[in-house]
Design an enzyme around this catalytic site. Structure first.
Site, PDB file in Angstrom:
ATOM      1  N   PRO A  14       0.809  -1.218   0.000  1.00 19.09           N
ATOM      2  CA  PRO A  14       0.000   0.000   0.000  1.00 19.09           C
ATOM      3  C   PRO A  14       0.849   1.278   0.000  1.00 19.09           C
ATOM      4  O   PRO A  14       0.351   2.340  -0.344  1.00 19.09           O
ATOM      5  CB  PRO A  14      -0.817  -0.090   1.289  1.00 19.09           C
ATOM      6  CG  PRO A  14      -0.569  -1.423   1.868  1.00 19.09           C
ATOM      7  CD  PRO A  14       0.558  -2.080   1.147  1.00 19.09           C
ATOM      8  N   GLU A  30       0.888  -8.724   8.454  1.00 17.93           N
ATOM      9  CA  GLU A  30       0.990  -7.322   8.877  1.00 17.93           C
ATOM     10  C   GLU A  30       2.011  -6.566   8.048  1.00 17.93           C
ATOM     11  O   GLU A  30       2.117  -5.362   8.118  1.00 17.93           O
ATOM     12  CB  GLU A  30       1.362  -7.243  10.358  1.00 17.93           C
ATOM     13  CG  GLU A  30       0.282  -7.743  11.282  1.00 17.93           C
ATOM     14  CD  GLU A  30      -1.057  -7.061  11.053  1.00 17.93           C
ATOM     15  OE1 GLU A  30      -1.100  -5.823  11.072  1.00 17.93           O
ATOM     16  OE2 GLU A  30      -2.056  -7.780  10.846  1.00 17.93           O
ATOM     17  N   ARG A  75      -3.666  -7.197 -21.290  1.00 18.85           N
ATOM     18  CA  ARG A  75      -4.481  -6.714 -22.407  1.00 18.85           C
ATOM     19  C   ARG A  75      -3.741  -5.697 -23.274  1.00 18.85           C
ATOM     20  O   ARG A  75      -4.133  -5.442 -24.400  1.00 18.85           O
ATOM     21  CB  ARG A  75      -5.836  -6.178 -21.924  1.00 18.85           C
ATOM     22  CG  ARG A  75      -5.782  -4.957 -21.080  1.00 18.85           C
ATOM     23  CD  ARG A  75      -7.146  -4.614 -20.510  1.00 18.85           C
ATOM     24  NE  ARG A  75      -8.058  -4.029 -21.481  1.00 18.85           N
ATOM     25  CZ  ARG A  75      -8.000  -2.773 -21.927  1.00 18.85           C
ATOM     26  NH1 ARG A  75      -7.058  -1.959 -21.485  1.00 18.85           N
ATOM     27  NH2 ARG A  75      -8.886  -2.334 -22.796  1.00 18.85           N
ATOM     28  N   ASP A 119      -9.376   3.667 -24.696  1.00 24.56           N
ATOM     29  CA  ASP A 119      -9.648   3.506 -23.264  1.00 24.56           C
ATOM     30  C   ASP A 119      -9.628   4.826 -22.499  1.00 24.56           C
ATOM     31  O   ASP A 119      -8.906   5.743 -22.862  1.00 24.56           O
ATOM     32  CB  ASP A 119      -8.564   2.654 -22.592  1.00 24.56           C
ATOM     33  CG  ASP A 119      -8.697   1.185 -22.895  1.00 24.56           C
ATOM     34  OD1 ASP A 119      -9.769   0.783 -23.355  1.00 24.56           O
ATOM     35  OD2 ASP A 119      -7.716   0.467 -22.673  1.00 24.56           O
TER      36      ASP A 119
HETATM   37  N1  ADE Z   1      -1.356  -4.914  -0.213  1.00 25.57           N
HETATM   38  C1  ADE Z   1      -2.322  -4.539   0.626  1.00 25.57           C
HETATM   39  N2  ADE Z   1      -3.003  -3.488   0.161  1.00 25.57           N
HETATM   40  C2  ADE Z   1      -2.443  -3.168  -1.041  1.00 25.57           C
HETATM   41  C3  ADE Z   1      -2.700  -2.163  -2.025  1.00 25.57           C
HETATM   42  N3  ADE Z   1      -3.666  -1.253  -1.875  1.00 25.57           N
HETATM   43  N4  ADE Z   1      -1.927  -2.154  -3.116  1.00 25.57           N
HETATM   44  C4  ADE Z   1      -0.923  -3.060  -3.275  1.00 25.57           C
HETATM   45  N5  ADE Z   1      -0.644  -4.019  -2.401  1.00 25.57           N
HETATM   46  C5  ADE Z   1      -1.394  -4.078  -1.280  1.00 25.57           C
END
Ligand code: ADE
Length: 221
Positions: free
Chosen positions: A86, A113, A150, A164
């Site tokens: 994230p 975690e 794709r 697109d």
């Molecule tokens: N792992 C957990 N959440 C994620 C996200 N939003 N993007 C990439 N990997 C992740």
């Protein structure tokens, strides 16, 4: 292109690539997708891949050894290693285009975690699919593989992705209609049935801009 996905939940990928355009791309040898269970690389007698965090705290953390050994055994000079997390850079169509030109992608799915910080040193790129936290990198890996595959030349008609949303012009797609011409009193815009291709093109451009202004003004910056 070859794509290796490193995960401890290989079953999550059962069937996901066995349908539609991705399946066709695999059958046509445009892409080879391998799901690799990096637990198999663990040197621990119980095949452990995680441990408690130094300094304390909740949850388990992926240990470096299985992921390092796995990546080091499959990486070549043509490989690009992507870590899904994230806190990576946000995935965009532009990145999908660039990655579609690579020969070999190694995609690491983080889990639990988190992962030991040293795992980041393996990555050429860290990617997030959006500002929300998922249980792991598996669904993000599916998103990447779908959007990249794709765009591999010959997988779909090139015009389809030139049209697109989110391409270089950063406009959303124009509205599309199919038969019937009237459905529950809702009519297809007349211009689309006019047969006047120049007019249709102009209408579509105008609609793209209108839709982008209404829904994603941020893209017009
Ligand atoms: N792992 C957990 N959440 C994620 C996200 N939003 N993007 C990439 N990997 C992740």
């Amino acid at each position: 292109m070859k794509i290796d996905i490193l995960t401890i939940f290989p079953n999550m990928f059962n069937n996901i690539f066995n349908e539609s355009i991705i399946k066709r791309a695999i059958d046509a040898n445009k892409v080879e997708i391998n799901i690799i269970d990096f637990r198999e690389y663990s040197k621990d007698s119980h095949k452990k891949v995680d441990d408690t965090p130094y300094g304390g705290g909740a949850g388990m953390v992926l240990t470096p050894q299985p992921i390092f050994d796995c990546v080091e055994s499959i990486r070549t000079k043509d490989s690009k290693v992507i870590l899904l997390t994230p806190d990576g850079i946000q995935f965009k169509q532009r990145i999908a285009y660039d990655l579609a030109k690579e020969k070999h992608l190694i995609i690491i799915c983080g889990h639990y975690e988190g992962f030991d910080e040293r795992i980041r040193t393996l990555a050429d790129m860290e990617i997030s699919i959006g500002d929300y936290v998922l249980t792991g990198g598996e669904i993000p890996a599916m998103v990447l593989v779908d959007s990249i595959t794709r765009l591999i030349p010959g997988v779909i008609n090139e015009q389809s992705h030139l049209d697109d949303s989110f391409n270089d012009n950063y406009l959303l797609d124009y509205p599309t209609y199919t038969k019937p011409r009237v459905y529950k009193g809702m009519e297809v815009p007349e211009v689309l049935t006019s047969g006047d291709h120049a007019k249709i093109k102009a209408w579509r451009e105008e609609q793209s801009i209108k839709r982008t202004k209404e829904r994603r003004p941020d893209l017009l910056k």
